[in-house]
Enzyme design. Structure first.
Site, PDB file in Angstrom:
ATOM      1  N   HIS A  67       0.838  -1.206   0.000  1.00 47.81           N
ATOM      2  CA  HIS A  67       0.000   0.000   0.000  1.00 47.81           C
ATOM      3  C   HIS A  67       0.870   1.253   0.000  1.00 47.81           C
ATOM      4  O   HIS A  67       0.588   2.239  -0.691  1.00 47.81           O
ATOM      5  CB  HIS A  67      -0.915  -0.038   1.228  1.00 47.81           C
ATOM      6  CG  HIS A  67      -1.672   1.230   1.473  1.00 47.81           C
ATOM      7  ND1 HIS A  67      -1.278   2.146   2.421  1.00 47.81           N
ATOM      8  CD2 HIS A  67      -2.790   1.726   0.903  1.00 47.81           C
ATOM      9  CE1 HIS A  67      -2.127   3.162   2.433  1.00 47.81           C
ATOM     10  NE2 HIS A  67      -3.055   2.929   1.514  1.00 47.81           N
ATOM     11  N   GLU A  70       2.216   1.824  -3.464  1.00 48.02           N
ATOM     12  CA  GLU A  70       1.185   2.403  -4.336  1.00 48.02           C
ATOM     13  C   GLU A  70       1.114   3.922  -4.149  1.00 48.02           C
ATOM     14  O   GLU A  70       1.041   4.688  -5.121  1.00 48.02           O
ATOM     15  CB  GLU A  70      -0.168   1.762  -4.028  1.00 48.02           C
ATOM     16  CG  GLU A  70      -1.340   2.362  -4.781  1.00 48.02           C
ATOM     17  CD  GLU A  70      -2.549   2.602  -3.895  1.00 48.02           C
ATOM     18  OE1 GLU A  70      -3.113   3.720  -3.936  1.00 48.02           O
ATOM     19  OE2 GLU A  70      -2.939   1.680  -3.152  1.00 48.02           O
ATOM     20  N   HIS A  71       1.145   4.383  -2.902  1.00 48.50           N
ATOM     21  CA  HIS A  71       1.125   5.828  -2.618  1.00 48.50           C
ATOM     22  C   HIS A  71       2.292   6.533  -3.303  1.00 48.50           C
ATOM     23  O   HIS A  71       2.137   7.601  -3.889  1.00 48.50           O
ATOM     24  CB  HIS A  71       1.225   6.067  -1.101  1.00 48.50           C
ATOM     25  CG  HIS A  71      -0.093   6.157  -0.425  1.00 48.50           C
ATOM     26  ND1 HIS A  71      -0.465   7.250   0.335  1.00 48.50           N
ATOM     27  CD2 HIS A  71      -1.140   5.300  -0.372  1.00 48.50           C
ATOM     28  CE1 HIS A  71      -1.674   7.060   0.827  1.00 48.50           C
ATOM     29  NE2 HIS A  71      -2.105   5.877   0.422  1.00 48.50           N
ATOM     30  N   GLU A 143      -4.034   8.155   7.645  1.00 50.30           N
ATOM     31  CA  GLU A 143      -4.994   7.268   6.981  1.00 50.30           C
ATOM     32  C   GLU A 143      -5.308   6.064   7.867  1.00 50.30           C
ATOM     33  O   GLU A 143      -6.473   5.674   8.022  1.00 50.30           O
ATOM     34  CB  GLU A 143      -4.421   6.812   5.641  1.00 50.30           C
ATOM     35  CG  GLU A 143      -5.371   5.957   4.820  1.00 50.30           C
ATOM     36  CD  GLU A 143      -4.778   5.544   3.481  1.00 50.30           C
ATOM     37  OE1 GLU A 143      -5.253   4.531   2.932  1.00 50.30           O
ATOM     38  OE2 GLU A 143      -3.843   6.208   2.991  1.00 50.30           O
TER      39      GLU A 143
END
Length: 430
Positions: A67, A70-71, A143
Site C-alpha cells: 500500500h 502504491e502511494h 490514513e
C-alpha cells in the site's frame, strides 16, 4: 495478436505478450463513450515473505509496504504528481491495493492514448528518496488512524482476525503505524524491482478503440531495465490451521446501533483456474439462496426486528484463502448468528429448494450479462480473475454447468458452526 472470442457473450478480446513479459489485453466496445485502462501487478498486502528477483535468500518485509508503494508511485522525479497530466487531459485516475493485487487505472472520453501512455510511463518510473519516504509516513499514519476510528472497517478486520490464526489476510492492508515507520526507500525498491517486473503484471484496455493503436502505445513505453521474468516469483505464506482463531471479537464505538460480521472460514483452498471459479459460483448461489433479501431467513430476521435492509452476504474467493461473510446492523447480533445457524441446520436436515436454485441461477446469468455494459466491471474483474488463472469470459459457461447437488454438497462442507465466527461493534458508554 491472439484473438479470444466468446460466442455466448458476443465479446472478443485481443491478447499479446510483449517482449518484456507484460500481458496486454484489449476488449473493443463499439459505441461506448467511456474508455478504461487498468495496469496491475500480482502483488498485494499478503506478500510479506518472498525471494527478491536476482537473489537466493527469503526476506520478510514490513506490513503495509504494498500500500505504501502504491502511494509513492504517483510522485515523479521532476517534482510533479502523476495525477496532474491525467487532469490536464480530462481523464479520471485512481489506484488501489488489496490483499492480492495493486492496480493503477483511469477512465476517459478523450485524449485516451495520451493518458494510456502516461499510465504505463509513470508506473515504470519509481522515485523514492529518504525525504519523500519519511514525508509519506505521516500521511499514511493519518490514513491508518482514520480507519482505526471507522466502526465498519473495524468490524470487518476484527472478523478476519477471528477467522485466521496466521494468514496475513488478518493484517490491515495499510499495515500499522509501527510497521510503516520501519519502511525504507531500499525496502520499497526491493519490492518494486521484484513485483513490478512486467512479467508479473497485466494491462487491460476496454472501449471504442483500435487494437493496433492500443498495442502500439503499450510497446512504445518501455523503461524497464530488468531481466525478463523467466519463472514465477517465489512467495511464502505461514501455515494456516483449519480451525478459527477465536469465535467472537467485540469492540466498542460511538454508534447508535450494534453492527456485526458473521463469517465462515473456507478450508477448500490451494486451487485455481476453472476449479476455483466453480467453487466461487457454487458458493455465491448458496449464499443467495439462504441470505439474500426475499429468502426465508431474511424475512424471519426482518419480521423479528433483528435486521434491517443493510443485511447481506458475499463470498471472498482467493487461491490460498476464502470466506463467506454476512454483515448488517442489529440490536442483538448474537441472536442473528444463532438464527443463521438454526436455518443452516434446517436446510441440511430438510434440504434446499431445487426451484429456488434454478431461480437464483437464472438471476445470476442475467446479472452477469448486464455487467458487460460496464467497462469498469469488465477490466477490474478480468485482471483480478486472470491472476487466479481464470478467464472472465468462461464465467457464464461454468455458471450454466453448476448443479443443484454441488450446492447441497457445499452447504454441508462449508457452512459449519465450528468454522463460524462473529465480530461485533457495540455502542460505547456515553
Amino acid at each position: 495478436m491472439e484473438k479470444i472470442v466468446n460466442d455466448i457473450l458476443k465479446e472478443e478480446i485481443y491478447y499479446e505478450k510483449l517482449e518484456n513479459g507484460l500481458d496486454v489485453y484489449f476488449m473493443p466496445k463499439h459505441g461506448f463513450t467511456k474508455k478504461y485502462a487498468i495496469l496491475a501487478t500480482n502483488y498485494g498486502s499478503n506478500e510479506l515473505e518472498f525471494i527478491p528477483i536476482g537473489e537466493d535468500k527469503k526476506i520478510r518485509v514490513n506490513e503495509g509496504i504494498a500500500h505504501f508503494l502504491e502511494h509513492k508511485m504517483f510522485e515523479q522525479p521532476d517534482g510533479g504528481n502523476a495525477f496532474d497530466k491525467f487532469s490536464k487531459w480530462g481523464a479520471s485516475a485512481n489506484a488501489f491495493t488489496n490483499f492480492t493485487m495493486t492496480a493503477y487505472l483511469f477512465s476517459a472520453t478523450e485524449n485516451f492514448y495520451e493518458s494510456l501512455e502516461h499510465l504505463i510511463d509513470y508506473v515504470q518510473t519509481p522515485y523514492f528518496t529518504d525525504e519523500n519516504v519519511e514525508k509519506e509516513k505521516g500521511i499514511i499514519e493519518q490514513e491508518i488512524k482514520m480507519y482505526n476510528d471507522d466502526p465498519d472497517w473495524n468490524v470487518y478486520f476484527n472478523c478476519l482476525k477471528a477467522l485466521y490464526v496466521n494468514y496475513p489476510v488478518r493484517v490491515d492492508i495499510a499495515g500499522t503505524v509501527e510497521s510503516i515507520y520501519k519502511i525504507t526507500k531500499e525496502e520499497l525498491y526491493t519490492c518494486y524491482n521484484t513485483f513490478y517486473n512486467p512479467g508479473n503484471m497485466m494491462l487491460f484496455v476496454v472501449g471504442d478503440l483500435e487494437e493496433e493503436k492500443v498495442m502500439e502505445v503499450a510497446k512504445k513505453v518501455n523503461h524497464y531495465d530488468v531481466a525478463k521474468l523467466s519463472d514465477k516469483i517465489e512467495k511464502f505464506y505461514p501455515e494456516e490451521p483449519e480451525h478459527v482463531n477465536q469465535k467472537e471479537i467485540v469492540a466498542k464505538f460511538p454508534v447508535s446501533m450494534p453492527s456485526f460480521n458473521i463469517a465462515f472460514k473456507d478450508n477448500k483452498v490451494g486451487i485455481k483456474g476453472t476449479e476455483l471459479l466453480r467453487k466461487e459460483i457454487i458458493t455465491e448461489i448458496l449464499i443467495d439462496m439462504i441470505f439474500k433479501k426475499g429468502s426465508l431467513l431474511f424475512e424471519d430476521l426482518y419480521m423479528k426486528g433483528l435486521i434491517n435492509d443493510n443485511f447481506g452476504g458475499g463470498f471472498s474467493s482467493q487461491v490460498d484463502y476464502g470466506f463467506t461473510i454476512i454483515g448488517g446492523e442489529s440490536k442483538d447480533p448474537r441472536a442473528v448468528k444463532n438464527t443463521i445457524l438454526e436455518y443452516i441446520q434446517k436446510y441440511k436436515d430438510e434440504g434446499l429448494s431445487k426451484d429456488e436454485f434454478e431461480r437464483v441461477k437464472k438471476k445470476k446469468i442475467g446479472s452477469f450479462l448486464k455487467y458487460f455494459d460496464s467497462v469498469n466491471f469488465i477490466a477490474n474483474n478480468f485482471i483480478s480473475y486472470k491472476f487466479k488463472e481464470i478467464n472472465l469470459l468462461d464465467y457464464l459457461d461454468v455458471l450454466k454447468e453448476v448443479t443443484f447437488d454441488e450446492v447441497v454438497e457445499r452447504l454441508n462442507s462449508h457452512l459449519k458452526e465450528e468454522y463460524c465466527v462473529i465480530s461485533i461493534v457495540e455502542p460505547s458508554e456515553k
